[in-house]
Scaffold this active site. Structure first.
Site, PDB file in Angstrom:
ATOM      1  N   CYS A   1       2.239 -12.245 -99.102  1.00 19.70           N
ATOM      2  CA  CYS A   1       3.052 -12.713-100.089  1.00 19.70           C
ATOM      3  C   CYS A   1       3.002 -12.274-101.764  1.00 19.70           C
ATOM      4  O   CYS A   1       3.725 -11.604-102.171  1.00 19.70           O
ATOM      5  CB  CYS A   1       1.838 -14.129-100.107  1.00 19.70           C
TER       6      CYS A   1
ATOM      7  N   VAL B   1       1.389 -17.839 -90.423  1.00 17.04           N
ATOM      8  CA  VAL B   1       1.898 -19.203 -90.728  1.00 17.04           C
ATOM      9  C   VAL B   1       1.906 -20.228 -89.408  1.00 17.04           C
ATOM     10  O   VAL B   1       1.727 -21.483 -89.451  1.00 17.04           O
ATOM     11  CB  VAL B   1       3.012 -19.009 -91.647  1.00 17.04           C
TER      12      VAL B   1
ATOM     13  N   ASP C   1       8.827 -18.710 -80.434  1.00 12.41           N
ATOM     14  CA  ASP C   1       8.776 -17.078 -80.922  1.00 12.41           C
ATOM     15  C   ASP C   1       9.902 -15.974 -80.194  1.00 12.41           C
ATOM     16  O   ASP C   1       9.834 -16.254 -78.703  1.00 12.41           O
ATOM     17  CB  ASP C   1       7.179 -17.147 -81.456  1.00 12.41           C
TER      18      ASP C   1
ATOM     19  N   THR D   1       8.537 -18.187 -97.414  1.00 14.03           N
ATOM     20  CA  THR D   1       8.185 -17.982 -98.789  1.00 14.03           C
ATOM     21  C   THR D   1      10.264 -17.263 -99.479  1.00 14.03           C
ATOM     22  O   THR D   1      10.318 -16.734 -98.885  1.00 14.03           O
ATOM     23  CB  THR D   1       7.969 -17.573 -99.792  1.00 14.03           C
TER      24      THR D   1
ATOM     25  N   ARG E   1       3.514 -11.866 -77.918  1.00 13.62           N
ATOM     26  CA  ARG E   1       3.145 -12.437 -78.431  1.00 13.62           C
ATOM     27  C   ARG E   1       2.783 -14.027 -77.685  1.00 13.62           C
ATOM     28  O   ARG E   1       1.330 -14.365 -77.756  1.00 13.62           O
ATOM     29  CB  ARG E   1       3.624 -13.182 -79.928  1.00 13.62           C
TER      30      ARG E   1
ATOM     31  N   ARG F   1       0.343  -6.424 -92.470  1.00 18.79           N
ATOM     32  CA  ARG F   1       1.205  -6.220 -93.246  1.00 18.79           C
ATOM     33  C   ARG F   1       1.067  -5.465 -94.308  1.00 18.79           C
ATOM     34  O   ARG F   1       0.125  -6.024 -95.592  1.00 18.79           O
ATOM     35  CB  ARG F   1       1.520  -7.519 -92.979  1.00 18.79           C
TER      36      ARG F   1
ATOM     37  N   THR G   1       9.910 -13.556 -94.596  1.00 21.91           N
ATOM     38  CA  THR G   1      10.761 -13.443 -95.390  1.00 21.91           C
ATOM     39  C   THR G   1      10.410 -12.018 -96.580  1.00 21.91           C
ATOM     40  O   THR G   1       9.518 -12.031 -97.373  1.00 21.91           O
ATOM     41  CB  THR G   1      10.635 -14.179 -96.797  1.00 21.91           C
TER      42      THR G   1
END
Length: 434
Positions: free
Chosen positions: A272, A18, A36, A132, A41, A343, A97
């Protein structure tokens, strides 16, 4: 709040699926700091590589900067050093989240991000959350942390907004700028500011919600709605299998009606759809209401991996193929096709259920990181550089419809079961599909 758009300096907290695409879009027009805590990363990004494959290396390299020596410089500086956040005026939180093993929301990443931002918050600054959540998290959970750490007063000294992410991993058509964005703010003036800010980078436009809670609720029901619809067709696939009817053919026939919703059966994973309904359910239960349809959909979708494994075993027994100690190949491990994201993949459910039958289960996925799969799931996948001998397996399960798999010479035989989870192979090549 006296910040003009031309004076904005943006911080993106969290540079995953995202955060990075959003940071790249803002960097085209604003001074942008990408923060981050993952040093690996940040190292990859500073080398001009995005291993999530959401941003082309050329595009990433075109916006990257090593410093902002010149005033009014646009570009993206990525870092693990939080001190770079000190000069920012808008903070956008895009951290994960997740849920815990009991499917309860885990807000720790958001609260830690809020703590970090609070150390650098100044008068007039705006903090926007994209992660979210269930309705109320921004103002009831995150804002108190900002107030406590900064020592400032909400809606007097600093302000908040919520603009839910709508990233679809692996989708090169519906990219962040091309997806209409819901926006909101903690005051009418801030709501307008947040809306105008996103309008400068979101070419698809924006929808300004009446409140932060409305925007939070809108996000969480988007994926809950999809989850319930997929659960419905998954249940249909179980029923039609018992009736000896091909589910895809039924859906194709029903789909000729103009208002029929075209969902297909399958595994429901990812960050999600397989997670968000639990956030809404948690809030509902806190308010004394037990959500029945939402949780029923979750239970049904979470059962599909075990269902696939059970059906494969039944097919093997019907062909008189030995089950115990047999070799099974699972093609695909990511949560969706042509995407490296593992994920919350529900392919793991197929794998674990097959192991209960003492089968030798191999997994092959050219898109997934072998290191990440070992770290997250304890599974050593087949090396993608090796040639796969399909004939050496008693069963082959096409779990993810990667484009590479569609070219494989997969075909059922008297000594081999082929199960197509995604329904993409011709009927004469398979034994069964969802």
């Amino acid at each position: 709040m006296n910040t003009e758009l031309k004076d904005v300096k943006i911080a993106i907290i969290g540079l995953g699926y995202v955060g990075l695409p959003l940071a790249v879009e803002f960097a085209k027009k604003y001074t942008t700091i990408g923060f981050d805590i993952d040093t690996k990363r940040i190292g990859e990004l500073n080398a001009g590589r995005d291993n999530t494959l959401e941003i082309a290396d050329e595009l990433l390299q075109s916006v990257l900067v090593k410093n902002f020596d010149m005033p009014d410089t646009n570009g993206l500086l990525v870092t693990t050093q939080s001190s770079y956040l000190a000069d920012c005026t808008v903070y956008i939180v895009t951290v994960p989240t997740p849920t815990d093993k009991h499917n309860r929301p885990v807000l720790t990443p958001m609260l830690k991000a809020s703590e970090n931002i609070g150390r650098y918050l100044k008068k007039g600054d705006v903090v926007i959350y994209e992660s979210t959540v269930y309705p109320g998290v921004t103002e009831e959970e995150c804002v108190p942390v900002l107030e406590k750490v900064s020592g400032m007063k909400f809606n007097e000294d600093f302000f908040a907004g919520y603009s839910p992410e709508r990233i679809n991993p692996g989708d090169k058509e519906h990219t962040v700028a091309k997806i209409l964005k819901v926006t909101s703010g903690s005051t009418p003036e801030i709501a307008e500011f947040v809306d105008q800010l996103y309008r400068t980078v979101i070419t698809a436009g924006t929808h300004k919600a009446s409140s932060i809670k409305v925007a939070e609720a809108a996000k969480v029901i988007e994926n809950s709605q999809r989850d319930i619809n997929i659960a419905f067709v998954n249940e249909l696939s179980k029923i039609f299998n018992l009736l000896g009817i091909d589910t895809n053919e039924v859906l194709e026939a029903a789909g000729t009606k103009w208002n029929f919703l075209k969902f297909k059966p399958g595994l429901v994973g990812g960050h999600c759809i397989g997670v968000d309904p639990f956030y809404l359910a948690q809030k509902a239960q806190e308010m004394g209401y037990h959500p029945e349809i939402i949780l029923a959909g979750r239970r049904l979708n979470d059962s599909m991996g075990k269902h696939v494994a059970t059906e494969v075993v039944k097919l093997m027994m019907r062909k008189d193929i030995k089950v115990i100690d047999s070799k099974v190949l699972i093609l695909g491990f990511t949560f969706k096709e042509d995407c490296p994201d593992v994920r919350n993949t529900r392919v793991i459910d197929i794998y674990r259920e097959l192991q209960t039958y003492d089968m030798e289960v191999d997994v092959f996925d050219p898109w997934a990181s072998r290191e990440e799969v070992i770290h997250e799931y304890g599974i050593t996948m087949l090396d993608k550089s090796n040639t796969i001998d399909l004939s050496s397996y008693s069963s082959v399960i096409l779990a993810v419809a990667h484009k590479e798999f569609l070219k494989l010479p997969i075909s059922k035989s008297a000594s081999q079961v082929v199960f197509d989870v995604k329904g993409v192979l011709e009927k004469d090549r398979i034994d069964a599909r969802l």
